[in-house]
Motif scaffolding. Structure first.
Motif, PDB file in Angstrom:
ATOM      1  N   ALA A 103       0.842  -1.196   0.000  1.00 26.84           N
ATOM      2  CA  ALA A 103       0.000   0.000   0.000  1.00 26.84           C
ATOM      3  C   ALA A 103       0.876   1.245   0.000  1.00 26.84           C
ATOM      4  O   ALA A 103       1.941   1.264   0.623  1.00 26.84           O
ATOM      5  N   CYS A 111      -2.796   0.111  -3.836  1.00 28.52           N
ATOM      6  CA  CYS A 111      -2.353  -1.175  -3.295  1.00 28.52           C
ATOM      7  C   CYS A 111      -2.070  -2.100  -4.464  1.00 28.52           C
ATOM      8  O   CYS A 111      -2.952  -2.362  -5.278  1.00 28.52           O
ATOM      9  N   TRP A 125     -10.210  -2.371   1.769  1.00 28.07           N
ATOM     10  CA  TRP A 125      -9.411  -1.417   2.540  1.00 28.07           C
ATOM     11  C   TRP A 125      -9.926  -1.377   3.974  1.00 28.07           C
ATOM     12  O   TRP A 125     -11.147  -1.389   4.210  1.00 28.07           O
ATOM     13  N   TYR A 182      -3.916   2.969   6.975  1.00 28.25           N
ATOM     14  CA  TYR A 182      -4.811   2.289   6.046  1.00 28.25           C
ATOM     15  C   TYR A 182      -4.142   1.038   5.502  1.00 28.25           C
ATOM     16  O   TYR A 182      -2.976   1.077   5.074  1.00 28.25           O
ATOM     17  N   CYS A 235      -4.595  -2.488   2.937  1.00 31.84           N
ATOM     18  CA  CYS A 235      -5.344  -3.215   1.921  1.00 31.84           C
ATOM     19  C   CYS A 235      -5.250  -4.699   2.234  1.00 31.84           C
ATOM     20  O   CYS A 235      -4.312  -5.146   2.913  1.00 31.84           O
TER      21      CYS A 235
END
Length: 122
Positions: free
Chosen positions: A5, A21, A35, A93, A95
């Motif tokens: 990512a 990603c 996500w 964040y 993925c």
């Protein structure tokens, strides 16, 4: 399967970011992908998912209408376009992919990327 990512950073409230990603390694087919995010002191939460074909998407209520997931299967890449960012979107964040499945989903993800940090300043 490796998931990478990228695209995180610092942005002002109301701004936009696009996360990417990319999958590599023994990536079998165009599986469902998603996500997630984890804010400091909070549990990881689902942000959104996309089916293997890209024809179906699913979003958490907190991001619906502001975030958009898309994918380019030829490049084994998914994207998270984040608009109208808020301070509460600040998180790492991640993925993930649900290997062996193609329908969009909130659960059942088994391979995860390393995360990219998003900070939204108010």
């Amino acid at each position: 399967v490796q998931l990478q990512a990228s695209g995180g950073g610092l942005v002002q409230a109301g701004g936009s970011l696009r996360l990417t990603c990319t999958a590599s390694g023994r990536f079998f087919g165009d599986y469902a992908m998603g996500w997630f995010r984890q804010a400091p002191g909070k549990e990881r939460e689902f942000v959104g998912g996309i089916s293997g074909s890209g024809g179906s998407t699913l979003y958490a209520d907190s991001v619906k209408g502001r975030f958009t997931i898309s994918r380019d299967n030829a490049k084994k890449t998914i994207f998270l376009q984040m608009n109208s960012l808020k301070s509460e979107d600040t998180a790492v964040y991640y993925c993930a992919t649900a290997s062996g499945t193609y329908s969009v989903r909130r659960y059942g993800y088994d391979y995860w990327g390393q995360g990219t940090e998003v900070t939204v300043s108010s």
